[in-house]
Design an enzyme around this catalytic site. Structure first.
Site, PDB file in Angstrom:
ATOM      1  N   GLU A 188       0.092  -8.172  13.845  1.00  0.00           N
ATOM      2  CA  GLU A 188      -1.089  -7.626  13.181  1.00  0.00           C
ATOM      3  C   GLU A 188      -2.079  -8.707  12.758  1.00  0.00           C
ATOM      4  OE1 GLU A 188       1.913  -6.294  12.701  1.00  0.00           O
ATOM      5  OE2 GLU A 188       1.567  -4.251  13.395  1.00  0.00           O
ATOM      6  N   GLU A 247      -1.793  -2.399  19.409  1.00  0.00           N
ATOM      7  CA  GLU A 247      -0.427  -2.290  19.940  1.00  0.00           C
ATOM      8  C   GLU A 247      -0.248  -0.944  20.633  1.00  0.00           C
ATOM      9  OE1 GLU A 247       1.834  -2.771  16.342  1.00  0.00           O
ATOM     10  OE2 GLU A 247       0.912  -4.707  15.940  1.00  0.00           O
ATOM     11  N   PHE A 281      -0.136   1.959  11.935  1.00  0.00           N
ATOM     12  CA  PHE A 281      -0.018   2.716  10.685  1.00  0.00           C
ATOM     13  C   PHE A 281      -0.768   1.944   9.604  1.00  0.00           C
ATOM     14  CE2 PHE A 281       3.511   4.358  13.079  1.00  0.00           C
ATOM     15  CZ  PHE A 281       3.763   5.633  12.593  1.00  0.00           C
ATOM     16  N   ASP A 323      -0.085   1.555   6.685  1.00  0.00           N
ATOM     17  CA  ASP A 323       0.870   0.781   5.884  1.00  0.00           C
ATOM     18  C   ASP A 323       0.929  -0.677   6.364  1.00  0.00           C
ATOM     19  OD1 ASP A 323       2.674   3.401   4.798  1.00  0.00           O
ATOM     20  OD2 ASP A 323       1.734   3.599   6.759  1.00  0.00           O
ATOM     21  N   PHE A 324       0.711  -0.857   7.674  1.00  0.00           N
ATOM     22  CA  PHE A 324       0.827  -2.204   8.239  1.00  0.00           C
ATOM     23  C   PHE A 324      -0.372  -3.076   7.897  1.00  0.00           C
ATOM     24  CE2 PHE A 324       3.156  -0.131  12.123  1.00  0.00           C
ATOM     25  CZ  PHE A 324       4.114   0.394  11.264  1.00  0.00           C
ATOM     26  N   HIS A 343       5.432   4.538   6.122  1.00  0.00           N
ATOM     27  CA  HIS A 343       4.632   4.997   7.260  1.00  0.00           C
ATOM     28  C   HIS A 343       3.809   6.226   6.903  1.00  0.00           C
ATOM     29  CE1 HIS A 343       7.589   2.429   9.210  1.00  0.00           C
ATOM     30  NE2 HIS A 343       6.803   2.377  10.282  1.00  0.00           N
TER      31      HIS A 343
END
Lengths: 405, 333, 325
Positions: free
Chosen positions: C60, C29, C83, C85-86, C129
């Site tokens: 994702e 992205e 990130f 986290d994703f 994040h």
């Protein structure tokens, strides 16, 4: 109910499981023999503390664990959780009272050293090199031993102690030290590095002793079932001489000489070349030769049958070593720590000696033996030791031994 | 479309018939083996849904990619994969396609373009898109065909994959096998639209395609068209094929959540195989030819069953192999 | 040697691989035209064009699924998850599919793909994040896990990750993007699974990862100059494969292990290392193993709180001092 490694004698810190007589799942009855434990110098039978089911064995035969370690668990009919909590686990015991642990250390351990808390690395090094950790100066927090301490201790040892391994070849037989051998080895090394040894010898004429022995020879054996040897005579004379030279019967504690009031006479007993123990005759100053002979004989029998208790082996204040029966001339003994002197009684043999008489000197045949004492020069000096030996000689040669029976 | 169907060659039709029949007989055998406890774990049968797998299997090019679900025995078989390998995998034998390391839900045979059976709903749609992207990048004109159930249309990956494939114009064909039930719940009860895939095509600018998934001729023709579109670089298709599973969701599920009349209707009136047999006879194909296929298929299934049954269990050591490309499972240096 | 920032080294590393092998492709992205939200991929679109450096929708699962499908069919994709986290959004495809497919298919597939992601705290982005999730990845059999601490290692490890036939999760530490260092020019590859000894000491072994590495080094300097404690500092670099050889050699010598981890306490990578050391090096230990980690909490956003909870140089120094005799 947890079965713990018991404290088998005041100075014993750990024990090795020799045999389990029961297995997990067995029903056990109070006072049955549960297991055998071997400590430094003694094997002890541990009885079942409470009837019930032996639910778990936590330490297998052959393993060595500290005093207080849980060895097994027995679930009894009245085993409630409350009982469990009453049983203080070894972890909590050591967590709560670290100072107590230190205080409970034997006097010989360097002050302030947390002997119970050696790191794994240090434990391994000590085991690999058969060291006595208490001999090594700890530089860690609270005097704790660090690996570096042990390594530098090893470095500083005499070269010959370190080259043993490289001197072996493939055909050599490697005999692993058993427990008693390791304990002896560690003890001897510790003694030699703790005490500056001085050896003094004196020759004594055992004619007076012999006269009494020959006179008693047959009746004694018939009456008592064992022979009357030189040893109880020497032991008796030693106690008498200590009465006049009390510092011989002492131990060093830091900068202090602790002079003991009681004479606890240890004497070395060989176990058919498979080890050495030194059981103790307590309050030997109160015993005449006859009683001394009995006490010694009792302890020798216990030793040979492996029945000595841990307390029989502890608390000695002076030691006699008796290689004489093998015909040795003289022996330089190593001090039994934390004592400060040890006496070797070597062979007493007939020798030609110059005898001074009213008609001048003549050559006579007399039973003569060498008494050899090693003493710790920290404790006193050569003159004191020599005076003691001189007094011992004269007691052996001149007293009226008939009064002792 | 109808012209195309009318003009199907006889040997194509026989291929389609044989393909469906092999699926049917193999899965019926898999069910029997499961009931004998020779197939352990789980097993999701596509009995009744054979026309979709067969129609695509016959239409696809040998180097095209198949991505299917845990209900993927048929889609695997129709690419030419050995039946012994499939039954062996179901039975956990050394002759299994993956020597027992994958199991019923993960049948894979890369050499036949079967790029895996995926057991987490939705995961393989983006993966199929990735394979299609790779084909596009390498310029090979391969197409990725991705089969999934109606339940998958409600998971996020479905929507991500469709959008992504359209945006990148990827050569991928998404085939929704709508058998009317997600697992035990009617799909209509949990879906915003009547036709879970077809009604969503518009959201991605795709043609809405809803076909009779139990008519193998229709499936075949639809497949050919979608494959051609993809191969020409015109992008993905989303096909919804209506069908019905004769058995329950998995294992020995009797499927009692479905009305008896409904099950009976689909089995008796809309069975893809008996209907197709009747059509072939109508079209003048000799019954003897069909009987020959049926006999051969029975023999094939018996032989595969025997081979798989005689294969030993895999050596347990292989449990420790092939985590990594170097063949090992070691995670430390 | 060129002086590059950590973020420039990312672009340099990707570019090196794109140049070397036409099967290498890069997706994510905002990575192409925008040059990445962390500006770590600036200039790649310009050099390699939209076919090989391709922007994706915020999808994702599609990104990681596409990378997997491509890796199964001959490409060597690099996929960016903005990130770390994703990763939770596409964890099915990573943990269930990418990690297991080779095994489940008895080795029919290789999975030569790299998932790059910006990991860790320090940017005051809050709990969603800022996480350090390398321990999630480490827990899944079939994933290799790398986290470089220097620009040179970014380039070298990225090269090794792209060339590796197995899937690699490549954690770039956000707080390090601005740091600079010498980066070798030309083909630079640092093999996976090799820890790096940054400093030799006798008293304690400090093992750290990513952003914790410079802190561990600084702590070691303080320990040396102010407390007379000499510490070995090891940059793990690669959690899977884990270089137990290098780490064990040092712990054997010092007898003490301290791990410095940005991940939250429970099941952090240091826990695994500690258990290995306890099991295999017990008799070499001189003291308890100590883990310095972020507490087991979601990360707070405010700078004062974030700074307080991350392992600091002071906390490392204190922990080592308490451990050392």
């Amino acid at each position: 109910m947890k079965v713990l490694m018991p404290q088998l004698g005041e100075t014993v810190n750990e024990g090795t499981i020799d045999t389990w007589h029961k297995k997990a799942g067995d029903e056990v009855t109070k006072d049955e023999i549960l297991l055998d434990v071997e400590t430094e110098k003694v094997a002890v039978e541990i009885p079942v503390p409470v009837s019930g089911i032996l639910t778990r064995i936590l330490v297998e035969a052959g393993e060595t664990v500290d005093v207080g370690t849980v060895l097994a668990e027995i679930s009894g009919p009245d085993d409630s959780p409350e009982d469990e909590s009453d049983q203080q686990s070894p972890e909590t015991a050591s967590d709560v009272t670290q100072t107590e642990t230190v205080a409970a250390q034997p006097a010989a351990a360097p002050a302030g050293k947390d002997g119970e808390r050696l790191s794994p690395a240090v434990r391994r090094l000590i085991a690999e090199h058969d060291l006595d950790g208490s001999l090594i100066q700890g530089t860690g927090r609270n005097g704790r031993l660090t690996r570096r301490d042990v390594l530098s201790y090893l470095e500083s040892r005499p070269a010959d102690a370190r080259v043993v391994e490289s001197a072996t070849d493939a055909k050599d037989e490697r005999l692993p030290f058993n427990r008693i051998r390791r304990a002896t080895a560690a003890h001897m090394v510790r003694s030699k590095s703790t005490s500056p040894h001085v050896l003094q010898t004196i020759e004594a004429d055992f004619s007076a002793v012999d006269r009494l022995r020959l006179q008693k020879r047959n009746s004694w054996k018939e009456e008592h079932g064992f022979s009357l040897t030189y040893l109880p005579f020497v032991a008796r004379a030693v106690c008498q001489a200590i009465g006049e030279f009390p510092r011989i019967n002492a131990s060093v504690d830091g900068d202090n000489l602790v002079v003991h009031s009681a004479i606890n006479l240890a004497f070395a007993v060989d176990l058919n070349f498979e080890g050495l123990v030194a059981p103790v005759v307590r309050d030997a100053q109160e015993l005449k030769v006859s009683a001394m002979a009995h006490r010694i004989n009792d302890l020798v029998k216990l030793a040979r049958n492996n029945k000595l208790s841990a307390d029989d082996l502890s608390g000695g204040t002076y030691t006699l070593s008796n290689p004489g029966p093998f015909g040795t001339f003289f022996t330089a003994p190593i001090i039994n720590q934390p004592q400060v002197a040890i006496l070797s009684i070597d062979a007493i043999a007939k020798r030609p000696v110059v005898v001074e008489g009213p008609e001048g000197d003549s050559i006579g045949i007399r039973p003569v033996g060498v008494l050899a004492q090693s003493f710790d020069h920290r404790a006193f000096d050569g003159a004191y030791s020599a005076a003691f030996l001189n007094r011992l000689k004269s007691l052996l040669e001149r007293q009226d031994w008939t009064l002792e029976f | 479309m109808n012209d195309k169907i009318q003009n199907l060659k006889q040997d194509t039709r026989l291929k389609l018939y044989r393909s469906m029949l092999e699926c049917r007989q193999m899965e019926q055998r898999a069910y029997d083996l499961f009931m004998q406890n020779l197939v352990k774990g789980t097993s999701h049968l596509g009995l009744g849904q054979e026309a979709i797998a067969a129609g695509f299997g016959v239409a696809m090019r040998a180097d095209d990619y198949t991505f299917c679900t845990y209900r993927g025995h048929n889609h695997t078989l129709v690419r030419g994969v050995s039946m012994t390998g499939i039954l062996g995998e179901l039975m956990g034998r050394d002759c299994g396609l993956m020597r027992g390391k994958g199991g019923s839900m993960h049948l894979t045979s890369v050499e036949h373009g079967v790029m895996g059976s995926y057991a987490i709903i939705g995961a393989h749609l983006p993966i199929a898109a990735g394979a299609a992207w790779s084909a596009q990048y390498r310029g090979t004109e391969q197409v990725a065909v991705c089969f999934f159930g109606d339940g998958t249309t409600n998971i996020g990956a479905f929507h991500e994959a469709l959008n992504f494939s359209v945006v990148w114009s990827l050569p991928v064909v998404f085939v929704c096998e709508n058998n009317l039930y997600m697992e035990y719940t009617p799909i209509g009860d949990v879906t915003a639209v009547a036709n879970p895939a077809a009604d969503r095509a518009a959201a991605y600018g795709l043609e809405s395609i809803l076909i009779d998934g139990n008519d193998v001729d229709v499936v075949y023709a639809t497949a050919c068209k979608a494959l051609e579109r993809a191969r020409k670089g015109e992008g993905p298709s989303l096909i919804e094929a209506l069908t019905y599973r004769h058995h329950g969701h998995s294992r020995a599920d009797p499927g009692k959540y479905r009305p008896d009349e409904e099950v009976a209707m689909w089995k008796e009136q809309r069975d893809p195989i008996s209907n197709y047999r009747a059509r072939l006879l109508e079209l003048g194909i000799a019954e003897a030819d069909l009987v020959a296929i049926e006999t051969e298929t029975d023999e094939l299934v018996d032989r595969a069953t025997e081979e798989a049954s005689n294969s030993p269990p895999p050596p347990v050591e292989i449990a420790m192999t092939d985590v990594w490309a170097d063949g090992s499972s070691s995670w430390r240096n | 040697m060129a002086q590059l920032s950590y973020r420039e080294a990312v672009a340099a590393g990707i570019a090196q691989e794109l140049r070397r092998d036409s099967n290498v492709v890069f997706i994510g992205e905002d990575i192409a035209s925008a040059g990445g939200v962390f500006k770590a991929t600036v200039g790649l679109l310009e050099e390699f064009g939209p076919k090989r450096v391709r922007d994706c929708p915020i999808s994702e699962q599609a990104i990681i699924g596409a990378a997997m499908g491509a890796a199964m069919t001959g490409l060597r994709p690099i996929a960016e998850i903005m990130f770390s986290d994703f990763l939770a959004v596409c964890w099915d495809i990573i943990a269930n599919q990418i990690a297991k497919t080779r095994y489940m298919t008895n080795g029919q597939f290789s999975m030569p793909l790299v998932i790059r992601t910006a990991n860790g705290a320090g940017s005051r982005f809050g709990a969603q994040h800022s996480q350090s999730v390398e321990n999630w990845a480490m827990a899944i059999p079939g994933l290799k896990v790398v986290a470089p601490s220097t620009p040179a290692d970014v380039k070298g490890l990225l090269a090794a990750a792209v060339r590796d036939p197995d899937p690699v999760l490549f954690f770039e530490q956000k707080s390090l993007y601005g740091t600079k260092g010498e980066v070798p020019e030309g083909d630079h590859v640092v093999p996976l699974g090799k820890a790096k000894v940054l400093r030799q000491g006798d008293d304690v072994t400090i093992v750290a990862l990513a952003a914790m590495v410079p802190r561990a080094v600084k702590a070691a300097e303080t320990l040396h100059s102010e407390h007379g404690i000499s510490a070995t500092v090891i940059d793990v670099r690669s959690l899977v494969p884990l270089d137990t050889t290098t780490i064990f050699e040092s712990v054997s010598a010092t007898g003490r292990l301290v791990t410095v981890e940005e991940n939250p306490r429970l099941c952090g990578w240091g826990a695994e290392l500690s258990s290995l050391v306890a099991e295999e090096l017990f008799w070499d230990l001189e003291g308890p193993i100590v883990r310095v980690t972020t507490p087991h909490i979601p990360l707070p956003a405010a700078d004062s709180m974030e700074d307080a909870v991350l392992p600091s140089v002071e906390r490392i120094v204190d922990s080592v001092r308490r451990l050392a005799d």
